[in-house]
Design a protein around this motif. Sequence first.
Motif: not given
Length: 313
Positions: A93-100, A131-137, A297-301
């Motif tokens: 698993v390697e998520y794109d850190a730039e894509n929430p 998480l809601a903020n990430l999705l909303h943005k 301050d929540l980041q994609v892992f």
Amino acid sequence: MGLFDRLKKGLQKTAKVLNTDVRDLFRAGEILNDEHLAQFERRLIESDMGVAASMEIVEELRKKHRGRTVVVEEIWATVQSKLHELLQGQENVEYDAENPLAPLNMAEEGPTVILVAGVNGVGKTTSIAKLANLLHKAGKKVVLAAGDTFRAAAVEQLTMWSQRIGCDIVTKESGSDPAAVAYAGCERAVETGADVVIIDTAGRLQTQKNLMQELEKIYRVIGKKIPGGPHESLLVLDATTGQNGIIQAEVFSGIIDATGLVLAKLDGTAKGGVVVAIRQKMGIPVKYVGVGEQIDDLQVFNPEQFAAALVSE
């Protein structure tokens, strides 16, 4: 700060410990021997990286560097590479850190349901807001369901966050059936054409059987209202709890069929190595990490970035 810089800042306590260990044990020009490696293994275990992961890292160092003159940069490169491999897991698993949205299993049609669980005090409600903020943005229409009906403060906190973010929220009076809140949240999401509904649940210890049964009921009710839901069952763990987090993950995973982990409070621990232990033992991917107290301050892992931040100075 950029994403990596914020991750690096959040992990600076853990990285400082590991850097100190390496400077103490591996001195440039010396010959790397078994005593150095045994001491380093103990230090890794103390960082809550777990016995199995620590042994694998040390075995890699033994294979590549034992009996050779120490070059600290090469030692670090080997540790970082092995950490990256362990954090990826067998699924790579390697998520794109730039894509929430990269870590999320989104529904093909209708709202995506995200169920969030965890023990008391892990930072669950705050993680939901982040998480809601990430999705909303990211342009998603979000509904929150305040399923922690035992704590009025939790409902108030989530309501405040929803107003700040600008998303819808479903609440019921204190003491209401949490499963009814989850159902109502799903209903609201369908009615309003929302993209995502995030369902909060009361914090509970893994030993509280009645509350764990209630969590199981919430899980079932969601599936009745929205076929295929929940599409994500996220378990929030407090990184400062160390190895106890693994016990929590094992019990909760069996109840909600956990699809991923959110690691909160990484900025407050010198034992960020627990992420490696949990990832390796559970086989559940880490999807997001909390690296501070602010809403952003929540980041994609991202395993590669995380490994680099763990060994950075």
